[in-house]
Design an enzyme around this catalytic site. Structure first.
Site, PDB file in Angstrom:
ATOM      1  N   TYR A   1       0.853  -1.184   0.000  1.00  0.00           N
ATOM      2  CA  TYR A   1       0.000   0.000   0.000  1.00  0.00           C
ATOM      3  C   TYR A   1       0.890   1.236   0.000  1.00  0.00           C
ATOM      4  O   TYR A   1       1.856   1.306   0.760  1.00  0.00           O
ATOM      5  CB  TYR A   1      -0.883  -0.002   1.250  1.00  0.00           C
ATOM      6  CG  TYR A   1      -1.794   1.212   1.390  1.00  0.00           C
ATOM      7  CD1 TYR A   1      -2.850   1.419   0.508  1.00  0.00           C
ATOM      8  CD2 TYR A   1      -1.600   2.129   2.416  1.00  0.00           C
ATOM      9  CE1 TYR A   1      -3.689   2.520   0.646  1.00  0.00           C
ATOM     10  CE2 TYR A   1      -2.443   3.227   2.561  1.00  0.00           C
ATOM     11  CZ  TYR A   1      -3.482   3.421   1.673  1.00  0.00           C
ATOM     12  OH  TYR A   1      -4.314   4.508   1.823  1.00  0.00           O
TER      13      TYR A   1
ATOM     14  N   ASP B   1       9.183   2.810  -0.207  1.00  0.00           N
ATOM     15  CA  ASP B   1       8.121   3.411   0.592  1.00  0.00           C
ATOM     16  C   ASP B   1       8.342   2.996   2.038  1.00  0.00           C
ATOM     17  O   ASP B   1       7.983   1.888   2.439  1.00  0.00           O
ATOM     18  CB  ASP B   1       6.751   2.976   0.087  1.00  0.00           C
ATOM     19  CG  ASP B   1       5.622   3.626   0.885  1.00  0.00           C
ATOM     20  OD1 ASP B   1       5.910   4.229   1.951  1.00  0.00           O
ATOM     21  OD2 ASP B   1       4.458   3.531   0.462  1.00  0.00           O
TER      22      ASP B   1
ATOM     23  N   LYS C   1       4.337   8.587   9.089  1.00  0.00           N
ATOM     24  CA  LYS C   1       4.096   7.963  10.395  1.00  0.00           C
ATOM     25  C   LYS C   1       5.096   8.421  11.478  1.00  0.00           C
ATOM     26  O   LYS C   1       4.892   9.489  12.042  1.00  0.00           O
ATOM     27  CB  LYS C   1       3.995   6.453  10.228  1.00  0.00           C
ATOM     28  CG  LYS C   1       2.791   6.115   9.310  1.00  0.00           C
ATOM     29  CD  LYS C   1       2.364   4.674   9.278  1.00  0.00           C
ATOM     30  CE  LYS C   1       1.014   4.548   8.596  1.00  0.00           C
ATOM     31  NZ  LYS C   1       1.030   3.950   7.270  1.00  0.00           N
TER      32      LYS C   1
HETATM   33  C1  LIG Z   1       0.326   4.425   5.951  1.00  0.00           C
HETATM   34  C2  LIG Z   1       1.049   4.202   4.679  1.00  0.00           C
HETATM   35  C3  LIG Z   1       0.914   5.067   3.590  1.00  0.00           C
HETATM   36  C4  LIG Z   1      -0.102   6.186   3.559  1.00  0.00           C
HETATM   37  O1  LIG Z   1       0.139   7.134   4.526  1.00  0.00           O
HETATM   38  P1  LIG Z   1      -1.086   8.097   4.996  1.00  0.00           P
HETATM   39  O2  LIG Z   1      -0.428   9.051   5.932  1.00  0.00           O
HETATM   40  O3  LIG Z   1      -2.085   7.196   5.623  1.00  0.00           O
HETATM   41  O4  LIG Z   1      -1.605   8.751   3.772  1.00  0.00           O
HETATM   42  C5  LIG Z   1       1.710   4.881   2.492  1.00  0.00           C
HETATM   43  N1  LIG Z   1       2.588   3.863   2.446  1.00  0.00           N
HETATM   44  C6  LIG Z   1       2.741   3.000   3.464  1.00  0.00           C
HETATM   45  C7  LIG Z   1       3.758   1.917   3.351  1.00  0.00           C
HETATM   46  C8  LIG Z   1       1.965   3.133   4.598  1.00  0.00           C
HETATM   47  O5  LIG Z   1       2.086   2.239   5.589  1.00  0.00           O
END
Ligand SMILES: *Cc1c(COP(=O)(O)O)cnc(C)c1O
Length: 430
Positions: free
Chosen positions: A142, A237, A270
């Site tokens: 994601y 990511d 995060k």
């Molecule tokens: C949480 C997450 C996102 C999206 O971040 P948001 O702040 O919720 O938009 C993107 N990539 C990864 C790997 C994530 O865990």
């Protein structure tokens, strides 16, 4: 009187599904979401004033636990100085410097407000810098809810993806190729077919959006080689793994096994906001200088680098760089997974788990899965029994089997023992 249920009923009248992000609605596991009234350290209290040991920590950001005194103090001080200016501040520079000092693959970083925004902007940057359109992503990873990333695999490597959300036009996902995680042969075929048109390959190095699945060392190594060979940007990511699995993030874990390893672009979120809306993307100077106002790739944000959010992020990063922080955090996470394994073994429940730093996952299987399709063969009913059994006993894990879990510095051995004892109880019912 169940205040959670009352609030959920009220919420559903005014907010779609009663929640502002779908997984919070407990749709996968059934039942009533817990409305959080307050949190401190390793715990939160719901609207009925019931206490839970929190193994989600806002889905990763709360690595110090809730309400860490140094972070609270920094935020209180920042609030008194103003909420938002739409003009640069010293704290943005400090936070950028702090991030770059910990993640050497980046020379420059741009701050934004959410992981979605950071991932979307990183892809625009990769496309702008390479002059190419096509991108690779992996099934089960994601990267936020940008249109081009809400996509599942088409049939075969020649056909690109299908949108997984209504409202995403086919034209928008036609450049996104979705491959199986950890499948080297398929990756090689894809590069052989499309290599010269690929702007970037984006990956969650340790995928936390399909519970907890590591990209294997040979897989990451091959991704790196193929990207370099074809002039494709390798995008890590690390929104979830950044400062969560190690002080140098997941890329430092891979660099230990692959000498000289570095991605081209890193996406963060995060933990770097410590619970405030803050995310970032960064890379080498020449790539980052493609961004506006220096270069032709447009990107902007009214609240980007927000002074309160940066204060929260900075205070958090200053705590996690204390010597021994990750050793202690990792030891506790391992101890939790070992405890769960022991309890499951005793009850004869198939179980396996894995962790890195303060991030973990476990499965009701004998062996760790390597890709999304295997993760999704989990027996939903058994997982839901486990989830609700733990919830009743005051232990809060993700309300979906495809999500990772998180340990914080505030969790004690006693908290872990209490959670393991609760799990032992529930395993006996499975
Ligand atoms: C949480 C997450 C996102 C999206 O971040 P948001 O702040 O919720 O938009 C993107 N990539 C990864 C790997 C994530 O865990």
């Amino acid at each position: 009187m169940d205040r959670n249920q009352q609030l959920f009923d009220r919420a559903r009248q005014v907010i779609p599904g009663g929640v502002n992000s779908p997984v919070r609605a407990f749709k996968a596991v059934g039942g009533t979401p817990r409305f959080v009234a307050r949190a401190q350290g390793a715990y939160f209290w719901d609207a009925n004033d019931k206490r839970y040991i929190d193994f989600i920590g806002s889905w990763g950001p709360m690595i110090l636990g809730h309400g860490h005194p140094a972070v609270v103090e920094a935020v209180q001080k920042a609030v008194l100085e103003g909420f938002s200016f739409g003009a640069p501040t010293e704290r943005e520079v400090e936070l950028a410097e702090e991030i770059l000092s910990l993640v050497p693959s980046m020379d420059m970083v741009r701050l934004v407000s959410s992981g979605t925004e950071a991932g979307m902007s990183a892809i625009r940057l990769a496309r702008g810098a390479t002059g190419r359109s096509k991108i690779i992503k992996f099934e089960g990873c994601y990267h936020g809810h940008a249109d081009a990333l809400l996509v599942k695999a088409g049939s075969g490597l020649a056909t690109f993806g299908h949108a997984t959300s209504a409202g995403v036009p086919a034209e928008v996902v036609q450049h996104t190729l979705v491959l199986e995680y950890n499948n080297v042969a398929q990756l090689e075929d894809a590069f052989a077919l499309h290599g010269k048109e690929l702007a970037c390959l984006i990956i969650e190095p340790i995928a936390g959006n399909m519970n907890f699945v590591r990209a294997s060392i040979p897989f990451v190594k091959r991704c790196r080689e193929l990207c370099t060979e074809h002039g494709t940007m390798f995008v890590f990511d690390e929104v979830m793994t950044g400062f969560r699995v190690a002080l140098g993030s997941a890329q430092s874990v891979y660099a230990k096994a692959i000498p000289g390893f570095a991605p081209d672009i890193t996406v963060m979120g995060k933990v770097i906001g410590g619970g405030m809306p803050l995310a970032a993307f960064g890379g080498k100077r020449a790539v980052m200088e493609q961004l506006a106002p220096l270069g032709p790739v447009y990107q902007a944000g009214t609240l980007s680098g927000n002074p309160v959010a940066t204060a929260c992020g900075l205070a958090t990063l200053r705590e996690i760089r204390r010597p021994g922080f990750y050793e202690e955090l990792g030891r506790k996470t391992q101890s939790f997974i070992r405890g769960l394994q022991g309890a499951a073994d005793k009850a004869g429940v198939p179980f396996c788990g894995d962790s890195e730093g303060g991030m973990f996952g476990f499965f009701l299987f004998k062996d760790l899965p390597q890709n999304y399709a295997t993760v999704m063969t989990t027996d939903n009913t058994r997982f839901n029994t486990l989830f609700h059994g733990l919830l009743d006993r005051g232990v809060y894990i993700a309300p979906a089997l495809y999500e990772a879990g998180f340990m914080s510095a505030a969790h004690t051995e006693a908290d872990i023992a209490e959670a393991v004892a609760a799990a032992a109880d529930v395993f006996r019912l499975l």
